[in-house]
Design a protein around this motif. Structure first.
Motif, PDB file in Angstrom:
ATOM      1  N   VAL A 372      37.811  -9.468 118.766  1.00 14.30           N
ATOM      2  CA  VAL A 372      38.898 -10.355 118.350  1.00 14.30           C
ATOM      3  C   VAL A 372      38.560 -11.063 117.059  1.00 14.30           C
ATOM      4  O   VAL A 372      37.400 -11.279 116.746  1.00 14.30           O
ATOM      5  CB  VAL A 372      39.181 -11.441 119.426  1.00 14.30           C
ATOM      6  N   GLY A 373      39.585 -11.418 116.312  1.00 15.23           N
ATOM      7  CA  GLY A 373      39.403 -12.301 115.163  1.00 15.23           C
ATOM      8  C   GLY A 373      39.721 -11.668 113.840  1.00 15.23           C
ATOM      9  O   GLY A 373      40.116 -12.350 112.901  1.00 15.23           O
ATOM     10  N   GLU A 374      39.515 -10.378 113.724  1.00 14.81           N
ATOM     11  CA  GLU A 374      39.792  -9.683 112.474  1.00 14.81           C
ATOM     12  C   GLU A 374      39.802  -8.191 112.790  1.00 14.81           C
ATOM     13  O   GLU A 374      39.377  -7.783 113.877  1.00 14.81           O
ATOM     14  CB  GLU A 374      38.713 -10.011 111.442  1.00 14.81           C
ATOM     15  N   PRO A 375      40.251  -7.392 111.832  1.00 17.71           N
ATOM     16  CA  PRO A 375      40.246  -5.946 112.106  1.00 17.71           C
ATOM     17  C   PRO A 375      38.811  -5.472 112.339  1.00 17.71           C
ATOM     18  O   PRO A 375      37.895  -5.914 111.648  1.00 17.71           O
ATOM     19  CB  PRO A 375      40.811  -5.342 110.816  1.00 17.71           C
ATOM     20  N   ILE A 376      38.598  -4.633 113.310  1.00 12.14           N
ATOM     21  CA  ILE A 376      37.257  -4.076 113.513  1.00 12.14           C
ATOM     22  C   ILE A 376      37.199  -2.730 112.795  1.00 12.14           C
ATOM     23  O   ILE A 376      38.003  -1.839 113.055  1.00 12.14           O
ATOM     24  CB  ILE A 376      36.882  -3.977 115.017  1.00 12.14           C
ATOM     25  N   ILE A 396      38.350  -3.166 123.968  1.00 14.37           N
ATOM     26  CA  ILE A 396      39.701  -3.667 123.756  1.00 14.37           C
ATOM     27  C   ILE A 396      39.721  -4.465 122.451  1.00 14.37           C
ATOM     28  O   ILE A 396      39.030  -5.458 122.293  1.00 14.37           O
ATOM     29  CB  ILE A 396      40.227  -4.487 124.957  1.00 14.37           C
ATOM     30  N   ASP A 397      40.472  -3.937 121.510  1.00 10.86           N
ATOM     31  CA  ASP A 397      40.632  -4.594 120.211  1.00 10.86           C
ATOM     32  C   ASP A 397      41.879  -5.449 120.349  1.00 10.86           C
ATOM     33  O   ASP A 397      42.992  -4.958 120.321  1.00 10.86           O
ATOM     34  CB  ASP A 397      40.778  -3.508 119.142  1.00 10.86           C
ATOM     35  N   THR A 398      41.665  -6.751 120.560  1.00  7.79           N
ATOM     36  CA  THR A 398      42.777  -7.639 120.924  1.00  7.79           C
ATOM     37  C   THR A 398      43.306  -8.374 119.699  1.00  7.79           C
ATOM     38  O   THR A 398      42.591  -9.166 119.099  1.00  7.79           O
ATOM     39  CB  THR A 398      42.308  -8.680 121.960  1.00  7.79           C
ATOM     40  N   TRP A 399      44.534  -8.113 119.362  1.00  7.13           N
ATOM     41  CA  TRP A 399      45.138  -8.829 118.229  1.00  7.13           C
ATOM     42  C   TRP A 399      45.981  -9.993 118.743  1.00  7.13           C
ATOM     43  O   TRP A 399      46.829  -9.824 119.613  1.00  7.13           O
ATOM     44  CB  TRP A 399      46.031  -7.898 117.384  1.00  7.13           C
ATOM     45  N   TRP A 400      45.744 -11.147 118.178  1.00  6.73           N
ATOM     46  CA  TRP A 400      46.575 -12.329 118.474  1.00  6.73           C
ATOM     47  C   TRP A 400      46.213 -13.443 117.527  1.00  6.73           C
ATOM     48  O   TRP A 400      45.428 -13.226 116.604  1.00  6.73           O
ATOM     49  CB  TRP A 400      46.448 -12.740 119.942  1.00  6.73           C
ATOM     50  N   GLN A 401      46.788 -14.627 117.720  1.00 11.74           N
ATOM     51  CA  GLN A 401      46.636 -15.724 116.769  1.00 11.74           C
ATOM     52  C   GLN A 401      46.638 -17.078 117.479  1.00 11.74           C
ATOM     53  O   GLN A 401      47.131 -17.187 118.603  1.00 11.74           O
ATOM     54  CB  GLN A 401      47.825 -15.740 115.797  1.00 11.74           C
ATOM     55  N   THR A 402      46.162 -18.099 116.765  1.00  7.23           N
ATOM     56  CA  THR A 402      46.254 -19.466 117.288  1.00  7.23           C
ATOM     57  C   THR A 402      47.698 -19.739 117.725  1.00  7.23           C
ATOM     58  O   THR A 402      47.951 -20.327 118.775  1.00  7.23           O
ATOM     59  CB  THR A 402      45.848 -20.479 116.185  1.00  7.23           C
ATOM     60  N   GLU A 403      48.629 -19.288 116.903  1.00  7.92           N
ATOM     61  CA  GLU A 403      50.042 -19.554 117.150  1.00  7.92           C
ATOM     62  C   GLU A 403      50.573 -18.824 118.381  1.00  7.92           C
ATOM     63  O   GLU A 403      51.534 -19.257 119.000  1.00  7.92           O
ATOM     64  CB  GLU A 403      50.873 -19.098 115.937  1.00  7.92           C
ATOM     65  N   GLY A 486      52.435 -13.086 109.575  1.00 10.94           N
ATOM     66  CA  GLY A 486      51.577 -13.181 108.398  1.00 10.94           C
ATOM     67  C   GLY A 486      50.647 -11.983 108.257  1.00 10.94           C
ATOM     68  O   GLY A 486      49.896 -11.881 107.290  1.00 10.94           O
ATOM     69  N   ASP A 487      50.693 -11.057 109.206  1.00 11.16           N
ATOM     70  CA  ASP A 487      49.836  -9.868 109.149  1.00 11.16           C
ATOM     71  C   ASP A 487      50.652  -8.630 108.800  1.00 11.16           C
ATOM     72  O   ASP A 487      51.834  -8.537 109.124  1.00 11.16           O
ATOM     73  CB  ASP A 487      49.177  -9.610 110.517  1.00 11.16           C
ATOM     74  N   GLY A 488      49.959  -7.673 108.172  1.00 14.18           N
ATOM     75  CA  GLY A 488      50.536  -6.350 107.979  1.00 14.18           C
ATOM     76  C   GLY A 488      50.035  -5.445 109.096  1.00 14.18           C
ATOM     77  O   GLY A 488      48.978  -5.693 109.674  1.00 14.18           O
ATOM     78  N   GLY A 501      45.753  -6.425 108.103  1.00 17.37           N
ATOM     79  CA  GLY A 501      45.216  -7.649 107.483  1.00 17.37           C
ATOM     80  C   GLY A 501      46.320  -8.588 107.039  1.00 17.37           C
ATOM     81  O   GLY A 501      47.506  -8.286 107.139  1.00 17.37           O
ATOM     82  N   ARG A 502      45.897  -9.735 106.550  1.00 14.71           N
ATOM     83  CA  ARG A 502      46.857 -10.767 106.159  1.00 14.71           C
ATOM     84  C   ARG A 502      47.647 -10.340 104.941  1.00 14.71           C
ATOM     85  O   ARG A 502      47.119  -9.693 104.039  1.00 14.71           O
ATOM     86  CB  ARG A 502      46.110 -12.061 105.806  1.00 14.71           C
ATOM     87  N   VAL A 503      48.898 -10.734 104.908  1.00 19.45           N
ATOM     88  CA  VAL A 503      49.698 -10.476 103.721  1.00 19.45           C
ATOM     89  C   VAL A 503      49.935 -11.764 102.931  1.00 19.45           C
ATOM     90  O   VAL A 503      50.644 -11.776 101.947  1.00 19.45           O
ATOM     91  CB  VAL A 503      51.044  -9.784 104.062  1.00 19.45           C
ATOM     92  N   ILE A 507      42.372 -15.965 104.126  1.00 21.11           N
ATOM     93  CA  ILE A 507      41.277 -14.998 104.094  1.00 21.11           C
ATOM     94  C   ILE A 507      40.462 -15.199 105.356  1.00 21.11           C
ATOM     95  O   ILE A 507      40.185 -16.331 105.754  1.00 21.11           O
ATOM     96  CB  ILE A 507      40.380 -15.215 102.856  1.00 21.11           C
ATOM     97  N   ILE A 508      40.092 -14.100 105.992  1.00 22.18           N
ATOM     98  CA  ILE A 508      39.344 -14.228 107.239  1.00 22.18           C
ATOM     99  C   ILE A 508      37.875 -13.929 106.969  1.00 22.18           C
ATOM    100  O   ILE A 508      37.505 -12.808 106.665  1.00 22.18           O
ATOM    101  CB  ILE A 508      39.944 -13.321 108.311  1.00 22.18           C
ATOM    102  N   VAL A 509      37.065 -14.972 107.041  1.00 22.41           N
ATOM    103  CA  VAL A 509      35.636 -14.861 106.772  1.00 22.41           C
ATOM    104  C   VAL A 509      34.895 -15.027 108.093  1.00 22.41           C
ATOM    105  O   VAL A 509      35.048 -16.058 108.752  1.00 22.41           O
ATOM    106  CB  VAL A 509      35.175 -15.950 105.770  1.00 22.41           C
ATOM    107  N   HIS A 512      36.816 -16.428 110.803  1.00 23.91           N
ATOM    108  CA  HIS A 512      37.440 -17.744 110.656  1.00 23.91           C
ATOM    109  C   HIS A 512      38.536 -17.671 109.610  1.00 23.91           C
ATOM    110  O   HIS A 512      38.317 -17.197 108.506  1.00 23.91           O
ATOM    111  CB  HIS A 512      36.420 -18.791 110.220  1.00 23.91           C
ATOM    112  N   ASN A 513      39.699 -18.193 109.958  1.00 29.51           N
ATOM    113  CA  ASN A 513      40.807 -18.189 108.996  1.00 29.51           C
ATOM    114  C   ASN A 513      40.605 -19.277 107.972  1.00 29.51           C
ATOM    115  O   ASN A 513      40.506 -20.442 108.325  1.00 29.51           O
ATOM    116  CB  ASN A 513      42.119 -18.552 109.711  1.00 29.51           C
ATOM    117  N   LEU A 514      40.590 -18.903 106.727  1.00 27.57           N
ATOM    118  CA  LEU A 514      40.453 -19.918 105.691  1.00 27.57           C
ATOM    119  C   LEU A 514      41.627 -19.794 104.735  1.00 27.57           C
ATOM    120  O   LEU A 514      41.927 -18.702 104.255  1.00 27.57           O
ATOM    121  CB  LEU A 514      39.133 -19.707 104.941  1.00 27.57           C
TER     122      LEU A 514
END
Ligand code: 6R9
Length: 635
Positions: A372-376, A396-403, A486-488, A501-503, A507-509, A512-514
């Motif tokens: 989780v957290g970014e594309p693997i 399991i590559d889980t895509w989701w967001q704080t929102e 906000g993702d493509g 990734g983000r459109v 930036i995900i470092v 962590h979303n920055l």
């Protein structure tokens, strides 16, 4: 029939179709059969993405801690709820049973009440990964206070911004924290933050590192003596389904961080249901998510989702590299972990160490591996699959967001065939769509666009604290009647999703979303800096790292040297935290700009990624000449 636990692919499709055709009936059944309510709802769902407004289980009354703790006491009182693994491997692990958790949460809740905290008050929790963090969170929920957990790696400025944005009356912290071989003076950071937080009346301090800290008279109190004196019984506050449960801040592409507001019933139902299915959790499994509770992953999948299922959830205080890079594998062996959930950035860092430290541990307890957290990336996926899962545990590559509050797109292990780098299929009840730049939906398969969700799910964030307009603007205005992520993403020939990734300017470092804006704002405070632009570039371990382009006020005259770079990173550390430090800082004469004065980050991004032959259209630039000089001097 209960649809609570999905076991086959046909069942997934069948339940998925039902959840889309009759969402209200579907969620009502789940809510009815698997949770306890003080009063049932009058209406399952009311929504309007134009306002935007979403309400689930309106009229229902409940307390989430009765679902996460009290109801388990009869059958699971002696079962470990939280398994605490300290930073130092020589310190004994602590098994906190459901009964002990109940007592400790109630004591904490009574202490909060004694300090004047009431339903609806905001409490800031700035605590490292020790049991008190989870307990404080649940104690707030017990009495209906709204918790705002701030990751204990954030700086004092980031902390005070968050405390003030939601007017927190109280801060819960610790004397300090352990992080590998280091200790961090958390209380000192809090003291600094509170110089600009007039609304904070009390600070409760947990003792962790036994450091000698200043306690401000009348404001600061040691937690333990208060807990010891408090009753282990505390009546749960009866909450409305739509009462806020917590605020959690996430970076935006501009301005202040966004305080995402999650409410009670829908969040509980969705995190519990996704936890059960995405991890195929079975009674007596030991589940471990390595995230920090300071992020949404920790809220939903260390605390609420697992506890709502009566699970055993591991809480790890340390870091993957201490005392050596075998620590994760050591913990999996030691506690016979069955489900392991971590981030690609950690996998890449560990993969870099080779397999020597993986192979010496017995990882045969593992059944499910999560990401989780970014594309693997493909390489990390295979390393994880081959060396950790031994090709036997599905990833399991889980895509989701704080929102989104909970997992949105994921394979269900042993149900959905996996495919490297693909989050695969939408979870039950989730209706993703891909949109093109003109606002048209891309139908069919083999399409690539912007990821939106067209129907509400129970755990969608309801607003941004104090700024509903911004909520509407950020998520509901790009596409009509859609939540924009906000993702493509692309959808392949069988309908599997891959997040690209983000459109936007996030930036995900290292997961962590920055947002670029707050970092640029910080840099620009340096007296020598005129302007700056931040972009991401690929990094082996972090996924993306930050590349800063900085123009100086007196270019040519100011001596450009490493000190300046250090000072810039120092300012960033003070304003945001060390996670936002720049890996590369290039001083340049100017930044490429549009005629309306907007920095063209698109071009800088290409340069930082070494894609100079593919800069796109530069003809609309106000100052095309700076592009060549930036290329010539790139780092
Ligand atoms: C849970 C969490 C959200 C952003 C999201 C996306 C990225 C998260 C991902 C992923 C590709 C995955 N992201 N999971 N990208 N594949 N499996 O991380 O929440 O901190 O709010 O970040 O992270 O870009 O939009 P949050």
């Amino acid at each position: 029939m209960s649809n609570y636990h999905i076991k086959h692919l046909e069942e997934y499709y069948q339940v998925y179709r039902k959840s889309i055709r009759e969402p209200e009936n579907f969620w009502e059944e789940i809510a009815e059969e698997h949770f306890i309510w003080r009063k049932k709802w009058d209406k399952v769902l009311e929504w309007d993405f134009k306002k935007p407004e979403v309400k689930w289980f309106q009229g229902a009354k409940l307390n989430i801690t009765e679902n996460c703790i009290d109801r388990h006491l009869a059958t699971r009182g002696d079962k470990t709820a939280i398994l605490f693994e300290p930073n130092n491997p020589d310190e004994a692990a602590e098994h906190i049973t459901y009964l002990q958790l109940s007592e400790r949460v109630n004591q904490f809740a009574n202490v909060l009440k004694d300090h004047g905290i009431k339903k609806g008050d905001r409490v800031c929790i700035y605590v490292p990964m020790i049991p008190e963090l989870a307990i404080a969170t649940l104690a707030c929920a017990r009495i209906g206070a709204i918790h705002s957990v701030v990751f204990a790696g954030f700086s004092s400025t980031a902390l005070s911004t968050r405390i003030n944005d939601s007017d927190c009356k109280m801060v819960i912290t610790s004397d300090g924290s352990y992080r590998g071989a280091k200790t961090i003076d958390l209380k000192g950071i809090v003291d600094e933050a509170l110089e600009s937080c007039p609304g904070v009346e009390n600070v409760l301090v947990a003792k962790r590192i036994n450091s000698d800290i200043d306690m401000k008279q009348g404001r600061d109190k040691w937690l333990q003596p208060l807990l010891d004196a408090a009753s282990t019984k505390c009546e749960a506050e009866v909450m409305d389904a739509e009462d806020p449960l917590f605020i959690l801040y996430t970076s935006g592409s501009t301005g202040l961080p966004k305080g995402m507001v999650h409410t009670t019933a829908g969040y509980m139902v969705y995190t519990a249901y996704t936890f059960k299915n995405a991890f195929q959790y079975k009674e007596n499994d030991v589940y471990w998510c390595t995230a920090d509770i300071g992020w949404i992953t920790g809220h939903s999948y260390i605390v609420y989702g697992p506890l709502a299922n009566g699970a055993t959830t591991v809480l790890f205080e340390g870091v993957p590299s201490y005392p050596d890079f075998g620590r994760f594998w050591n913990i999996i062996e030691k506690h016979k972990v069955n489900q392991f959930y971590t981030a690609p950035t950690a996998i890449r860092a560990l993969a870099k160490q080779g397999t020597g430290l993986v192979d010496i541990y017995d990882l045969s307890s593992l059944k499910v591996l999560g990401s989780v957290g970014e594309p693997i990336n493909e390489e990390a996926w295979h390393w994880y699959n081959d060396n950790v899962g031994k090709k036997k545990s599905p990833i399991i590559d889980t895509w989701w967001q704080t929102e989104t509050g909970g997992i949105m797109i994921t394979p269900i292990p042993y149900v959905t065939p996996t495919k490297p780098t693909y989050a695969t299929l939408p979870f039950i009840g989730i209706q993703p769509v891909l949109m093109d730049e003109n606002g048209e939906e891309l139908k069919g398969n083999q399409v690539d666009g912007r990821l939106c969700i067209k129907f509400p799910w129970p755990s969608i964030a309801r607003t941004i604290w104090g700024n509903h307009e911004r909520y509407k603007e950020t998520y509901f205005s790009a596409y009509k009647n859609m939540y924009f992520t906000g993702d493509g993403a692309l959808r392949d020939e069988v309908g599997y999703y891959r997040i690209t990734g983000r459109v936007d300017d996030v930036i995900i470092v290292s997961g962590h979303n920055l947002g670029t804006a707050p970092i640029e704002d910080a840099i620009n405070e340096h007296p020598a800096v005129a302007e700056s632009a931040i972009v991401g570039f690929p990094h082996d371990i972090k996924g993306s790292a930050l590349y800063g382009y900085v123009t100086l006020k007196d270019f040519g005259e100011t001596r450009v040297h490493d000190n300046l770079r250090r000072e810039i990173n120092q300012i960033i550390t003070e304003h945001i935290g060390p996670i936002a430090k720049l890996d590369k800082i290039q001083f340049s004469e100017g930044l490429p700009k549009t005629r309306s004065g907007k920095i063209m980050r698109r071009i800088l991004r290409k340069i930082s990624c070494n894609e100079m032959d593919n800069l796109g259209d530069t003809s609309t630039l106000l100052n095309p000449e700076v592009v060549q000089s930036i290329i010539d001097n790139r780092l």
